[in-house]
Design a protein around this motif. Structure first.
Motif, short mmCIF file in Angstrom:
data_model
loop_
_atom_site.label_atom_id
_atom_site.label_comp_id
_atom_site.label_asym_id
_atom_site.label_seq_id
_atom_site.Cartn_x
_atom_site.Cartn_y
_atom_site.Cartn_z
N PRO A 195 0.82 -1.22 0.00
CA PRO A 195 0.00 0.00 0.00
C PRO A 195 0.86 1.27 0.00
N ALA A 196 0.42 2.28 -0.78
CA ALA A 196 1.15 3.56 -0.80
C ALA A 196 0.93 4.30 0.52
N ASP A 197 -0.30 4.27 1.03
CA ASP A 197 -0.64 4.80 2.36
C ASP A 197 0.12 6.12 2.65
N ILE A 198 -0.24 7.16 1.91
CA ILE A 198 0.46 8.45 2.01
C ILE A 198 -0.08 9.22 3.22
N VAL A 199 0.80 9.53 4.17
CA VAL A 199 0.38 10.18 5.42
C VAL A 199 1.13 11.49 5.60
N VAL A 200 0.38 12.60 5.69
CA VAL A 200 1.00 13.91 5.90
C VAL A 200 1.02 14.23 7.39
N ASP A 201 2.16 14.68 7.86
CA ASP A 201 2.28 15.19 9.23
C ASP A 201 2.42 16.71 9.10
N ALA A 202 1.29 17.41 9.23
CA ALA A 202 1.29 18.86 8.97
C ALA A 202 2.17 19.59 9.97
N ALA A 204 5.37 7.79 2.88
CA ALA A 204 4.65 7.02 1.84
C ALA A 204 5.35 5.71 1.58
N GLY A 205 4.60 4.76 1.01
CA GLY A 205 5.18 3.49 0.59
C GLY A 205 6.30 3.74 -0.39
N ALA A 206 7.35 2.92 -0.28
CA ALA A 206 8.59 3.19 -1.02
C ALA A 206 8.41 3.16 -2.53
N GLU A 234 -0.27 17.91 -3.66
CA GLU A 234 -0.85 19.15 -4.18
C GLU A 234 -2.33 19.24 -3.82
N ALA A 235 -3.03 18.12 -3.91
CA ALA A 235 -4.46 18.12 -3.59
C ALA A 235 -4.70 18.48 -2.13
N LEU A 236 -3.70 18.21 -1.28
CA LEU A 236 -3.84 18.51 0.15
C LEU A 236 -3.22 19.86 0.51
N GLY A 237 -2.67 20.56 -0.48
CA GLY A 237 -2.09 21.88 -0.20
C GLY A 237 -0.63 21.84 0.23
N TRP A 238 0.06 20.73 -0.09
CA TRP A 238 1.46 20.61 0.29
C TRP A 238 2.34 20.41 -0.95
N ALA A 239 3.66 20.54 -0.76
CA ALA A 239 4.57 20.47 -1.90
C ALA A 239 5.91 19.86 -1.52
N ARG A 260 9.13 2.27 3.66
CA ARG A 260 8.46 3.57 3.67
C ARG A 260 9.51 4.67 3.77
N VAL A 261 9.19 5.79 3.13
CA VAL A 261 10.12 6.93 3.10
C VAL A 261 9.39 8.16 3.62
N THR A 262 10.08 8.92 4.47
CA THR A 262 9.53 10.20 4.95
C THR A 262 10.32 11.33 4.32
N LEU A 263 9.58 12.29 3.73
CA LEU A 263 10.21 13.43 3.06
C LEU A 263 9.77 14.73 3.70
N ASP A 264 10.64 15.73 3.66
CA ASP A 264 10.25 17.09 4.05
C ASP A 264 9.24 17.62 3.04
#
Ligand SMILES: Cc1cc2nc3c(=O)[nH]c(=O)nc-3n(C[C@H](O)[C@H](O)[C@H](O)COP(=O)(O)OP(=O)(O)OC[C@H]3O[C@@H](n4cnc5c(N)ncnc54)[C@H](O)[C@@H]3O)c2cc1C
Length: 413
Positions: free
Chosen positions: A63-70, A77-79, A91-96, A167-171
């Motif tokens: 699963p991609a399971d994309i999770v934003v920590d605002a 997200a899944g690797a 972008e749909a959530l207002g992030w970049a 899973r990878v966490t990005l800024d």
């Protein structure tokens, strides 16, 4: 039996099987039992960096399971998620994201594992945005390493040598808008004499050229609204009627838009998600910014031999980072990229070897995901932390479960 191939069809995987686990537990079980295993992404690398003498694992069904920590300004997200899908979701959530490569189809982990980059004097490689990695290590354990942890800077551009990243966490940052503009006919003299001004003409500047002609053929300049303004003209070049690197009307349809503002996710990449380029070979050499003009002068001298085999060169910039095997480790860096027509493969590979040798004394590092010739000892001279990388990888993987012929030849020696 037909062997599976990479995207460019210039590498046939020797691995005996490709497994597609659907859960982390299934993956852990697989890794714990396999004597030799390696992860594969979207197979866009032009070499055997993702191969294995044992089996491969493809995480595309996880699963991609994309999770934003605002609050923390990160996304996890899944690797195997593609950069294109991740960007659209953010972008749909207002992030970049801070930057993207030219192609949206590459996988998140495959890109960061090879130091993939876009362009921008103030923008680091895609790998430089990695804040954490979750991975299955050689014994089947699930571990998370975070920025600041011991060895983290060695593991991000990891070439698959430390384990299977799940899973990878990005800024991330708040969404922003950009526009891109095309220019043509830049003067080589102006580019060489005032390279900093040329590359600083926008948030993200890419020059596209053949080497033997009198001008740098074209440029894409991407500007972030509110931060930079597209110049009317620069380096003797004028605003172009056509997008720069696109040879045909078909290509034109699949380029991200020019001349009109839009979301970052549809401007930082060159190509739209639905576009698949015609197959070709690529090599790229990452030189310290201070050596970029000297490198370009050397390549201009070879223009008569390079151009008959070349589709286009792209010149990009990136900010220095601290990741041990990053192309931009320790210095602001310029990427001299070659998209080669694959009509005469031996001639192309001969030129790649020659250019790599030519640029090595200037500090030119071959891109880990493209055609590479340098042996481990030669590449170690270009990466001050290579010995630390080897030691850390052996600590994580003492039996060499994740090793492959590419790592043996180009990294471990
Ligand atoms: C048309 C085209 C355009 C390109 N444009 C650019 C560009 O603009 N900028 C640039 O810098 N590069 C570019 N590249 C190169 C590309 O970004 C790299 O080759 C990148 O590694 C491809 O990612 P991938 O998902 O296909 O990974 P793969 O090629 O499948 O694998 C690459 C590496 O990632 C590792 N890996 C994959 N999955 C995992 C995992 N789950 N855990 C641990 N390791 C893993 C593999 O083991 C391997 O070492 C381009 C390539 C193509 C074909």
């Amino acid at each position: 039996m037909t062997r599976p191939e990479n995207w460019a069809q210039n590498h046939h995987f020797i691995a005996g099987a490709i497994y597609r686990p659907v859960s982390t537990d299934a993956l852990r079980h697989l890794v714990a039992r396999a004597p030799h295993i390696h992860a594969i992404g979207s197979r866009h690398s032009f070499n055997g960096v993702a191969d294995s003498p044992g089996v491969l694992v493809d995480l595309a069904d996880m699963p991609a399971d994309i999770v934003v920590d605002a609050a923390g300004r990160t996304v996890t997200a899944g690797a195997a998620v593609s950069y294109g899908a991740l960007a659209a979701h953010l972008e749909a959530l207002g992030w970049a994201l801070h930057n993207m490569a030219s192609l949206p189809q590459i996988s998140l982990v495959g890109a960061v594992a090879t130091g993939t980059h876009g362009s921008g004097d103030r923008l680091g490689t895609l790998s430089s945005a990695v804040a954490a990695l979750e991975m299955v290590t050689a014994g089947g354990d699930l571990v998370t390493v975070r920025r600041g942890d011991r060895g983290f800077d060695g593991m991000v551009v990891g070439l698959g040598a430390f384990g299977i990243v799940t899973r990878v966490t990005l800024d991330i940052e708040p969404s922003y808008r950009m526009r891109q503009d095309a220019y043509e006919g830049l003067s080589w003299q102006a580019v060489l004499e005032d390279f900093d001004a040329v590359m600083g003409a926008g948030t993200s500047v890419s020059l596209f050229t053949m080497w033997g002609g009198p001008v740098v053929d074209r440029a894409r300049v991407k500007t972030r609204l509110g931060a930079d303004v597209a110049p009317a003209a620069f380096a003797g070049g004028t605003a172009g009627a056509y997008p720069p690197d696109l040879a045909s009307a078909d290509h034109l349809r699949f380029s991200t838009p020019f001349g009109v503002a839009g979301p970052w996710s549809e401007r930082l990449v060159h190509m739209r998600m639905e576009f698949h380029q015609t197959r070709h070979l690529q090599s790229e050499y990452l030189v310290p910014r201070s050596a970029a003009t000297a490198a370009m002068v050397l390549l201009r001298n070879l223009g008569g031999r390079i151009d008959p085999q070349l589709r286009i060169t792209e010149i990009r910039s990136m900010a220095a980072d601290r990741l041990w095997l990053s192309p931009a480790f320790g210095a602001d860096t310029v990427g001299l990229h070659f998209s080669w027509e694959a009509f005469d493969v031996p001639a192309v590979l001969g030129l790649c070897a020659e250019i790599e040798d030519l640029l090595r004394p200037l500090g030119g590092r071959p891109h880990w995901g493209k055609v590479v010739f340098g042996e481990a000892a030669e590449l170690a001279a270009l990466y001050p932390r290579m010995a630390d990388f080897r030691a850390l990888a052996m600590q994580f993987d003492p039996a060499g479960k994740f090793r492959n012929a590419f790592l043996d030849r180009h990294v471990f020696g």
